[in-house]
Design a protein around this motif. Sequence first.
Motif, PDB file in Angstrom:
ATOM      1  N   GLN A  99      57.180  41.994 -22.493  1.00 35.94           N
ATOM      2  CA  GLN A  99      57.127  43.148 -23.380  1.00 35.94           C
ATOM      3  C   GLN A  99      55.685  43.529 -23.698  1.00 35.94           C
ATOM      4  O   GLN A  99      55.376  44.701 -23.848  1.00 35.94           O
ATOM      5  CB  GLN A  99      57.896  42.902 -24.663  1.00 35.94           C
ATOM      6  N   HIS A 125      57.376  48.825 -28.632  1.00 37.29           N
ATOM      7  CA  HIS A 125      58.201  47.618 -28.578  1.00 37.29           C
ATOM      8  C   HIS A 125      59.610  47.911 -29.073  1.00 37.29           C
ATOM      9  O   HIS A 125      60.592  47.541 -28.428  1.00 37.29           O
ATOM     10  CB  HIS A 125      57.598  46.514 -29.461  1.00 37.29           C
ATOM     11  N   LEU A 128      61.472  50.156 -26.572  1.00 37.14           N
ATOM     12  CA  LEU A 128      61.883  49.402 -25.382  1.00 37.14           C
ATOM     13  C   LEU A 128      63.094  48.527 -25.677  1.00 37.14           C
ATOM     14  O   LEU A 128      64.001  48.411 -24.855  1.00 37.14           O
ATOM     15  CB  LEU A 128      60.732  48.530 -24.880  1.00 37.14           C
ATOM     16  N   ASP A 129      63.108  47.934 -26.856  1.00 38.40           N
ATOM     17  CA  ASP A 129      64.227  47.071 -27.238  1.00 38.40           C
ATOM     18  C   ASP A 129      65.546  47.832 -27.330  1.00 38.40           C
ATOM     19  O   ASP A 129      66.613  47.238 -27.224  1.00 38.40           O
ATOM     20  CB  ASP A 129      63.947  46.371 -28.567  1.00 38.40           C
ATOM     21  N   LEU A 131      66.547  50.109 -25.216  1.00 40.13           N
ATOM     22  CA  LEU A 131      67.072  50.397 -23.880  1.00 40.13           C
ATOM     23  C   LEU A 131      67.995  49.268 -23.432  1.00 40.13           C
ATOM     24  O   LEU A 131      67.794  48.106 -23.778  1.00 40.13           O
ATOM     25  CB  LEU A 131      65.930  50.532 -22.870  1.00 40.13           C
ATOM     26  N   ARG A 135      68.029  48.990 -17.606  1.00 40.24           N
ATOM     27  CA  ARG A 135      67.170  50.171 -17.648  1.00 40.24           C
ATOM     28  C   ARG A 135      65.757  49.794 -18.095  1.00 40.24           C
ATOM     29  O   ARG A 135      64.780  50.304 -17.559  1.00 40.24           O
ATOM     30  CB  ARG A 135      67.771  51.239 -18.563  1.00 40.24           C
ATOM     31  N   ARG A 136      65.666  48.904 -19.078  1.00 42.46           N
ATOM     32  CA  ARG A 136      64.354  48.421 -19.522  1.00 42.46           C
ATOM     33  C   ARG A 136      63.652  47.726 -18.350  1.00 42.46           C
ATOM     34  O   ARG A 136      62.465  47.930 -18.112  1.00 42.46           O
ATOM     35  CB  ARG A 136      64.510  47.471 -20.710  1.00 42.46           C
ATOM     36  N   SER A 137      64.397  46.948 -17.598  1.00 39.53           N
ATOM     37  CA  SER A 137      63.844  46.252 -16.439  1.00 39.53           C
ATOM     38  C   SER A 137      63.299  47.236 -15.413  1.00 39.53           C
ATOM     39  O   SER A 137      62.216  47.030 -14.850  1.00 39.53           O
ATOM     40  CB  SER A 137      64.931  45.377 -15.809  1.00 39.53           C
ATOM     41  N   ILE A 140      59.998  48.611 -16.718  1.00 40.07           N
ATOM     42  CA  ILE A 140      58.960  47.576 -16.644  1.00 40.07           C
ATOM     43  C   ILE A 140      58.503  47.372 -15.201  1.00 40.07           C
ATOM     44  O   ILE A 140      57.302  47.310 -14.923  1.00 40.07           O
ATOM     45  CB  ILE A 140      59.456  46.260 -17.282  1.00 40.07           C
ATOM     46  N   SER A 170      65.638  56.739 -19.119  1.00 39.17           N
ATOM     47  CA  SER A 170      64.944  55.785 -19.994  1.00 39.17           C
ATOM     48  C   SER A 170      63.654  56.389 -20.530  1.00 39.17           C
ATOM     49  O   SER A 170      63.328  56.229 -21.710  1.00 39.17           O
ATOM     50  CB  SER A 170      64.656  54.487 -19.254  1.00 39.17           C
ATOM     51  N   LEU A 174      62.746  57.049 -24.316  1.00 39.25           N
ATOM     52  CA  LEU A 174      61.503  56.544 -24.914  1.00 39.25           C
ATOM     53  C   LEU A 174      60.723  57.684 -25.568  1.00 39.25           C
ATOM     54  O   LEU A 174      60.194  57.519 -26.677  1.00 39.25           O
ATOM     55  CB  LEU A 174      60.631  55.838 -23.876  1.00 39.25           C
TER      56      LEU A 174
END
Length: 179
Positions: A99, A125, A128-129, A131, A135-137, A140, A170, A174
């Motif tokens: 993160q 942060h 992102l949490d 998502l 999708r967050r992956s 990243i 995503s 964001l």
Amino acid sequence: MPELTFDYDATLAACARGERQALQHLYEQEGARLLGVARQLVRDTALAEDIVHDAFIKIWTGAGSFDPQRGSARGWIFSVTRHLALNYLRSQGREVQVQDTALDALAIATERLDWSGVMQAERIHLCLDQLEPQRRSCVIHAYVDGYSHAEISQKLATPLGTVKAWIKRSLAALRGCMG
């Protein structure tokens, strides 16, 4: 925020042609921000300075390999610096919090997301949490690891169209979260 008139693509092309002045201009434009990113990752100013020095050598020697089809020139120079810092941390056996690196990468992507930068770190942060993990992956992998959509598709064994849609949605989420 970078100058709107600074042409990163042209500057990298000039570096690829061996024009030393272009590297100097790039250093003047982004050196302090690159140092900030490296310092945030390695938590040591002297080491961060060494990493930025090495990054500019790598930028100079690798400018010809920059492919604008894979991302922005500015993103590429930040990616070079991040990768050097992360490689140092890995070589020292230090754990890297995903993160934290995602935060740096996403905050740096100001030209794509219209964010004001690292000042909103905590908010990034939290966003992102929110998502879904897959999708967050994807985000990243795209903005921290520098993977193309096709590489993410292969890594996650997910159809390319799905990966593209997840990243697009995503990023929209964001943007909305960052308000």
